[in-house]
Design a protein around this motif. Structure first.
Motif, PDB file in Angstrom:
ATOM      1  N   ILE A  39      54.112  82.920  71.113  1.00 42.33           N
ATOM      2  CA  ILE A  39      54.658  82.956  69.753  1.00 42.33           C
ATOM      3  C   ILE A  39      54.730  81.545  69.180  1.00 42.33           C
ATOM      4  O   ILE A  39      54.371  81.312  68.030  1.00 42.33           O
ATOM      5  N   VAL A  40      55.149  80.596  70.004  1.00 42.59           N
ATOM      6  CA  VAL A  40      55.212  79.201  69.557  1.00 42.59           C
ATOM      7  C   VAL A  40      53.815  78.719  69.184  1.00 42.59           C
ATOM      8  O   VAL A  40      53.631  78.036  68.162  1.00 42.59           O
ATOM      9  N   ASP A  41      52.804  79.080  69.961  1.00 41.74           N
ATOM     10  CA  ASP A  41      51.420  78.704  69.642  1.00 41.74           C
ATOM     11  C   ASP A  41      50.994  79.263  68.288  1.00 41.74           C
ATOM     12  O   ASP A  41      50.355  78.565  67.491  1.00 41.74           O
ATOM     13  N   ILE A  42      51.353  80.508  68.014  1.00 43.04           N
ATOM     14  CA  ILE A  42      51.015  81.119  66.714  1.00 43.04           C
ATOM     15  C   ILE A  42      51.703  80.359  65.585  1.00 43.04           C
ATOM     16  O   ILE A  42      51.095  80.053  64.557  1.00 43.04           O
ATOM     17  N   TRP A  43      52.992  80.044  65.765  1.00 43.80           N
ATOM     18  CA  TRP A  43      53.718  79.300  64.739  1.00 43.80           C
ATOM     19  C   TRP A  43      53.077  77.930  64.497  1.00 43.80           C
ATOM     20  O   TRP A  43      52.965  77.486  63.357  1.00 43.80           O
ATOM     21  N   GLU A  44      52.668  77.255  65.570  1.00 42.66           N
ATOM     22  CA  GLU A  44      52.033  75.944  65.421  1.00 42.66           C
ATOM     23  C   GLU A  44      50.705  76.055  64.683  1.00 42.66           C
ATOM     24  O   GLU A  44      50.379  75.218  63.842  1.00 42.66           O
ATOM     25  N   LYS A  45      49.932  77.092  64.972  1.00 42.08           N
ATOM     26  CA  LYS A  45      48.663  77.296  64.254  1.00 42.08           C
ATOM     27  C   LYS A  45      48.928  77.519  62.774  1.00 42.08           C
ATOM     28  O   LYS A  45      48.230  76.986  61.919  1.00 42.08           O
ATOM     29  N   TYR A  46      49.940  78.316  62.478  1.00 40.86           N
ATOM     30  CA  TYR A  46      50.303  78.582  61.086  1.00 40.86           C
ATOM     31  C   TYR A  46      50.758  77.293  60.397  1.00 40.86           C
ATOM     32  O   TYR A  46      50.358  77.006  59.274  1.00 40.86           O
ATOM     33  N   LEU A  47      51.544  76.509  61.085  1.00 39.10           N
ATOM     34  CA  LEU A  47      52.021  75.234  60.547  1.00 39.10           C
ATOM     35  C   LEU A  47      50.862  74.305  60.209  1.00 39.10           C
ATOM     36  O   LEU A  47      50.857  73.632  59.179  1.00 39.10           O
ATOM     37  N   HIS A  48      49.859  74.269  61.069  1.00 41.10           N
ATOM     38  CA  HIS A  48      48.730  73.345  60.886  1.00 41.10           C
ATOM     39  C   HIS A  48      47.605  73.929  60.042  1.00 41.10           C
ATOM     40  O   HIS A  48      46.612  73.250  59.800  1.00 41.10           O
ATOM     41  N   ALA A  49      47.757  75.151  59.557  1.00 41.42           N
ATOM     42  CA  ALA A  49      46.749  75.776  58.695  1.00 41.42           C
ATOM     43  C   ALA A  49      46.927  75.240  57.273  1.00 41.42           C
ATOM     44  O   ALA A  49      47.432  75.902  56.377  1.00 41.42           O
ATOM     45  N   THR A  50      46.506  74.006  57.076  1.00 41.87           N
ATOM     46  CA  THR A  50      46.767  73.322  55.808  1.00 41.87           C
ATOM     47  C   THR A  50      46.070  73.969  54.615  1.00 41.87           C
ATOM     48  O   THR A  50      46.487  73.771  53.480  1.00 41.87           O
ATOM     49  N   SER A  51      45.025  74.745  54.851  1.00 42.39           N
ATOM     50  CA  SER A  51      44.343  75.386  53.731  1.00 42.39           C
ATOM     51  C   SER A  51      45.248  76.397  53.024  1.00 42.39           C
ATOM     52  O   SER A  51      45.034  76.704  51.851  1.00 42.39           O
TER      53      SER A  51
END
Length: 159
Positions: free
Chosen positions: A117-129
């Protein structure tokens, strides 16, 4: 610069104190972090006596300071300088207001979160587009998800 550090402008006159103290107390009560540190900005805040700038000028950098370490840096700089007693005393009031506001905060329970879940949140955080908010900070632009920022910060939510 963090919101709390920026709010800690040293007053020139006594009438300026109460609005600054009230703002600092409100920020803390509404979730502004007292432990968040300023970024790598090389900006500083300076103070001097108008009639004697060369001998009275004091500068304190924002870089790396939390609000409490920033206040301590100012107290160290103003210590034993009678011409700055009012500002030194004001910083003591700031610490008292922060302590009072902090003691009124509700503590939240902590929960364990699966690493996936933390990995998903980090991906969402870094999805700058998909970022829909741009903040002009002193050390450059920062983008974010507006909704995430509002949910994470009662201070931003109150704006």
């Amino acid at each position: 610069t963090t919101v709390l550090v920026a709010a800690c402008k040293l007053p020139v006159g006594g009438a300026e104190e109460e609005p600054i103290l009230n703002l600092i107390e409100w920020l803390v009560k509404n979730g502004a972090s007292i432990s968040q540190k300023c970024g790598n900005s090389t900006r500083n805040y300076g103070l001097w006596k108008t009639n004697d700038e060369a001998n009275t000028k004091i500068l304190v950098e924002y870089k790396g300071h939390s609000v409490m370490s920033y206040i301590k840096a100012w107290q160290d700089a103003l210590h034993l300088k009678p011409e700055w007693k009012q500002q030194f005393d004001f910083l003591t009031k700031v610490v008292e207001r922060i302590a009072r506001a902090s003691s009124q905060l509700h503590t939240r329970r902590r929960a364990s979160v699966d690493e996936g879940i933390v990995d998903i949140w980090e991906k969402y955080l870094h999805a700058t587009s998909s970022h829909d908010l741009t903040i002009e900070a002193s050390d450059g632009r920062v983008t974010a998800h507006a909704q995430m920022l509002m949910e994470a910060s009662p201070v931003v939510q109150a704006m």
